[in-house]
Design an enzyme around this catalytic site. Structure first.
Site, short mmCIF file in Angstrom:
data_model
loop_
_atom_site.label_atom_id
_atom_site.label_comp_id
_atom_site.label_asym_id
_atom_site.label_seq_id
_atom_site.Cartn_x
_atom_site.Cartn_y
_atom_site.Cartn_z
CG ASP A 45 8.87 0.88 10.07
OD1 ASP A 45 8.61 1.58 11.05
OD2 ASP A 45 9.91 1.01 9.39
CG HIS A 59 5.58 -5.57 8.20
ND1 HIS A 59 5.93 -4.38 8.79
CD2 HIS A 59 4.67 -5.27 7.25
CE1 HIS A 59 5.25 -3.40 8.24
NE2 HIS A 59 4.48 -3.90 7.31
#
Lengths: 400, 500
Positions: free
Chosen positions: B477, B473
């Site tokens: 995104d 992450h």
């Protein structure tokens, strides 16, 4: 060749050449007149701390060297036999072997007498031997038999011979250092012209009670020689990793010190004789013996995980204390057959001792709680099976 | 070196009797031992020699393996020479020689296993000339060790009469052995062959006896349990109970067959006594385990999945097959993913911890997860975006074959910027994979399945697969992940675009 090897070892041995029949006339820079069978050997010069070092010309004789060789060779064979017995599981528990360090105790023994007290650590088999014990006593003790030095109750680390002023044999690292100072204090207190020798290793040299003992010994001029047997490894820790200052002979600060080649029995003897004279009038001294052990710290330690085999075999080839004395004897013209006879005799003594110890009887159980206290006052000791016994005191129950 | 020594014949017998005593042969003494107390007598025609027994290199060692001899017969040895590497219960240690001499004979070969402590392993003599005398030397047989706890020994004894109630020499019992006895419903007398020191029954003895199907003697906690379980036993007998069946399977099959019935009763009566074998973890698996843990713990993962239609791909494959070019679905997946990575460059990145930022990778190197015997390995297809389908197909086939044969070069499986893991052949629809550090994402591809899609208001059947991306992450995104997946799905749905 033998002489070249000695020279290469760093301790300038005999630089003389052709031995006369049974007697040596010396040539070379260590020349000195020889009377009867005495001659002079040059040893490695001593490093000194706050004291004038003794001369490195050591006088000795064939008779003395021969007797030293016999003792050292017996020590060596005995430790080898102990190794083999341990590997055959006839000796159990702790077993710390002294082979490689024979010169230290032999040199000490030949410089003092049987009224001087000696105390050492758990690496004590050869100390007992030097102080008048027999190989049989050591072997039987190692195997836990009743004929052992301490009746089979002490084991490898607890060998004593009080009549020869040998106080052991101590299992706790460094605990014997202040004890040795106390033994020497007792000599002084009783007005005797005797000293105490307290032996410890490079690992124990960093312990606190050593410095407490040094302080008191220095303060009260106790006639004690602190002998540091520096075999360069605590159990497995090299001296430079354990000690900020690994010049152990200077660690006494205000206490003078000497560094001695611990693989050369004559150097050791000379230093200890000098030290004895010094401490009788001037207070303590530290002798650092630069020595080496071939085995690991104990029989549980293979001894090769923290040092290379090359290092060990180099030591064996170049600085082996027993070989050095043998070479010296041969160079002095002693008959090789005589030397072999000595070796044979030593081997036979060790082998006999091993055999006899194997079939000897272990001590009876009741000896576990005999003479635990001088005055048992009726207390009860708890045994391993949960029962209780009252210890007894038997004044006739003495050590051999 | 020091000259030869004349070792008295005495010392020979001493060492021999040393190792004889070590094996505890007080009863079955070899014939030569009777001569041991005669001083100064040589015996037979052998020159004085020392027989070295297997040393106890650790206090708990009872037997060892000779991993390798470091000396040969006839070689000179001295104090400190390493004779052999010996594997003990704890480690492999060196067996050092203590004395000078020559190796006359090595009595056990390289690799000899389970040589008991004290058993003769080598003969050392003083002079080189004496070596020849030992050419046919055989060590005096030592007293047999107490019968081993293997089931074969126990089974060899008449199986039916296996409950030879011979009281063991020592009634002492450790807590583990005691518990094992209680669980098995046996008594001390039922263990015929204790292997512990001084004849003590050990836990292993009890387990071996259980495996061999030793019946407990009447009485004891097993009896009421057996009675209660008797009605259940026939029912249990139909489906062989797993725990009881497992240990015999590890021992010998014939024992199991012979002892099947009583074994099952035993199994029912004894309760859940599960036996297991330990499979040592290989180095590869250990490293995989470490890296997976590191990945799961240190990366914040984002998971997103999308379906990709496979109709176009299937049609393309048929067309290519007609031309003799074999292309699999996975090859198309690889190409589609590579192109998607090219189109969405933000996805072809890795997290650089030192810089604290996502660093774009120079080229699209797609790693394919291949399952091999030793573990999972990921060979890489370098620069996949610029390779054609056929090239990718050939390369993947070659890499997978070599991966299974363990013949990959390090540069072929180290590195890569993206991984694809395809478990579709195992029938999975979708799954989430764990990211392979230092990459930033991994695509988990499921299997093709029949779906019903609406096209132009009409339901039509087609096939599709689900692709799930697990992404770091910090690099991806949601938007980046979905644009990658969208690009991937687009390429898959329209395979003609993969040709460009």
């Amino acid at each position: 060749m033998a002489l070249a090897a000695i020279a290469a070892a760093g301790a300038a041995g005999r630089s003389g050449l052709l031995p006369a029949l049974g007697r040596a006339l010396q040539r070379g820079f260590a020349a000195s007149a020889s009377a009867d069978d005495k001659f002079t050997v040059e040893v490695m010069p001593y490093k000194a701390h706050k004291i004038e070092p003794p001369s490195n010309q050591v006088e000795t004789s064939i008779a003395e060297l021969t007797s030293m060789y016999e003792l050292m060779y017996t020590m060596r064979r005995m430790e080898i036999a102990a190794d083999m017995m341990y590997k055959a599981k006839l000796i159990r528990g702790f077993c710390h072997l002294y082979d490689g360090q024979e010169a230290v105790m032999t040199g000490i023994e030949y410089a003092i007498n049987r009224e001087d007290a000696v105390i050492t650590s758990y690496r004590d088999h050869c100390q007992l031997l030097a102080r008048g014990g027999t190989v049989k006593q050591v072997m039987a003790e190692l195997m836990g038999k009743a004929e052992g030095a301490t009746k089979g109750v002490g084991g490898s680390m607890h060998m004593y011979r009080k009549q020869a002023e040998f106080y052991g044999g101590c299992g706790i690292v460094g605990a014997q250092i202040p004890l040795g100072a106390g033994l020497a204090l007792a000599k002084k207190y009783e007005g005797k012209r005797n000293i105490g020798i307290t032996m410890y290793g490079d690992g124990a040299a960093n312990q606190g009670q050593k410095y407490e003992a040094l302080n008191m010994a220095g303060l009260w001029n106790i006639p004690v020689i602190f002998v540091c047997e520096n075999n360069h490894y605590g159990m497995g820790t090299a001296e430079w990793r354990a000690a900020k200052s690994s010049t152990f002979y200077t660690r006494g600060d205000y206490i003078p010190g000497l560094k001695v080649d611990g693989m050369d029995v004559l150097a050791v003897k000379n230093a200890v004789a000098f030290a004895k004279q010094h401490v009788l009038d001037n207070g303590p001294i530290i002798l650092e013996m630069d020595t080496y052990r071939y085995h690991g710290h104990s029989m549980s330690d293979p001894g090769s995980t923290y040092r290379t085999r090359d290092e060990i075999s180099t030591m064996r080839q170049e600085r082996d204390p027993v070989e050095r004395v043998k070479k010296l004897l041969l160079a002095q013209g002693v008959d090789a057959g005589e030397v072999k006879a000595i070796e044979k005799k030593a081997k036979k003594e060790v082998d006999t001792a091993v055999e006899e110890s194997k079939v000897a009887a272990p001590p009876p159980m009741s000896w576990q709680w005999k003479n635990v206290y001088h005055d048992p006052v009726g207390i009860k000791l708890r045994t391993t099976t949960g029962g209780y016994v009252t210890p007894s005191y038997d004044p006739t129950y003495t050590l051999p | 070196m020091s000259g030869s020594r004349a070792v008295a014949g005495l010392s020979v017998r001493l060492w021999r009797s040393a190792q004889a005593s070590a094996t505890g042969s007080s009863a079955a003494a070899p014939a030569w031992r009777t001569a041991s107390l005669q001083w100064g007598r040589g015996f037979s025609s052998l020159p004085p020699h020392v027989v070295l027994g297997m040393p106890a290199l650790s206090p708990t060692m009872s037997s060892g393996n000779i991993a390798a001899w470091h000396v040969k017969e006839g070689e000179e040895v001295s104090a400190g020479t390493v004779l052999a590497d010996i594997e003990t219960d704890k480690a492999t240690l060196a067996f050092e020689n203590q004395d000078e001499g020559f190796v006359a004979r090595l009595l056990v070969p390289d690799g000899a296993k389970d040589v008991p402590v004290g058993a003769p392993v080598a003969v050392i003599v003083e002079e080189a000339g004496q070596v020849a005398a030992f050419k046919d030397y055989a060590a005096p047989s030592t007293a047999p060790a107490p019968a081993s706890a293997s089931a074969s020994a126990a089974a060899a004894a008449p199986a039916a009469a296996a409950q030879a109630a011979r009281a063991p020499a020592n009634f002492r019992l450790g807590p583990a052995a005691r518990k094992a006895l209680a669980e098995a419903g046996l008594r001390l007398e039922d263990i015929a062959a204790p292997t512990g020191p001084n004849g003590i029954v050990t836990k292993e003895d009890v387990l071996a006896a259980v495996a061999a199907g030793t019946k407990g003697s009447a009485g004891g906690p097993a009896a009421p349990k057996a009675a209660a379980a008797a009605p259940a036993a026939p029912a249990a007998a139909a489906a062989p109970p797993k725990p009881a069946a497992a240990p015999p399977a590890q021992q010998q099959q014939q024992v199991q067959q012979k002892q099947q019935q009583p074994q099952q009763q035993r199994g029912a009566a004894a309760g859940p006594r599960v036996q297991y074998t330990d499979v040592p973890n290989s180095q590869v698996r250990r490293i995989i385990a470490k890296r997976l843990l590191e990945s799961k713990q240190t990366f914040p993962a984002l998971y997103a999945s999308a379906d990709a239609s496979l109709d176009g791909v299937q049609a393309l494959r048929k067309q290519l097959a007609a031309q003799g070019i074999k292309v699999s679905v996975n090859d198309c997946v690889v190409r589609a993913a590579a192109l998607a990575l090219r189109d969405v460059p933000g996805a072809n990145a890795a997290w650089d911890t030192a810089a604290g930022a996502a660093v774009a990778q120079p080229s699209v190197d797609v790693a394919i997860a291949v399952a091999t015997e030793g573990g999972l390995i990921t060979p890489i297809v370098r620069d996949a975006a610029n390779k054609s389908l056929a090239q990718i197909s050939a390369e993947v086939r070659d890499l997978a074959a070599r991966a299974r044969a363990n013949k990959l070069q390090p540069h072929e499986f180290q590195g890569g910027s993206f991984t694809i893991s395809n478990l579709g052949m195992y029938g999975l629809d979708s799954f989430c994979a764990i990211i392979n550090p230092p990459q930033a994402a991994i695509l988990a591809v499921g299997g093709a399945r029949e779906v019903v899609e609406f096209r132009g208001g009409e339901p039509q059947s087609g096939s599709a697969l689900t692709a799930t991306i697990s992404a770091d992450h910090r690099v991806f995104d949601g938007e980046l992940a979905s644009s990658f997946l969208a690009a991937f799905a687009r390429y898959m749905a329209h395979p003609v675009t993969m040709m460009t």
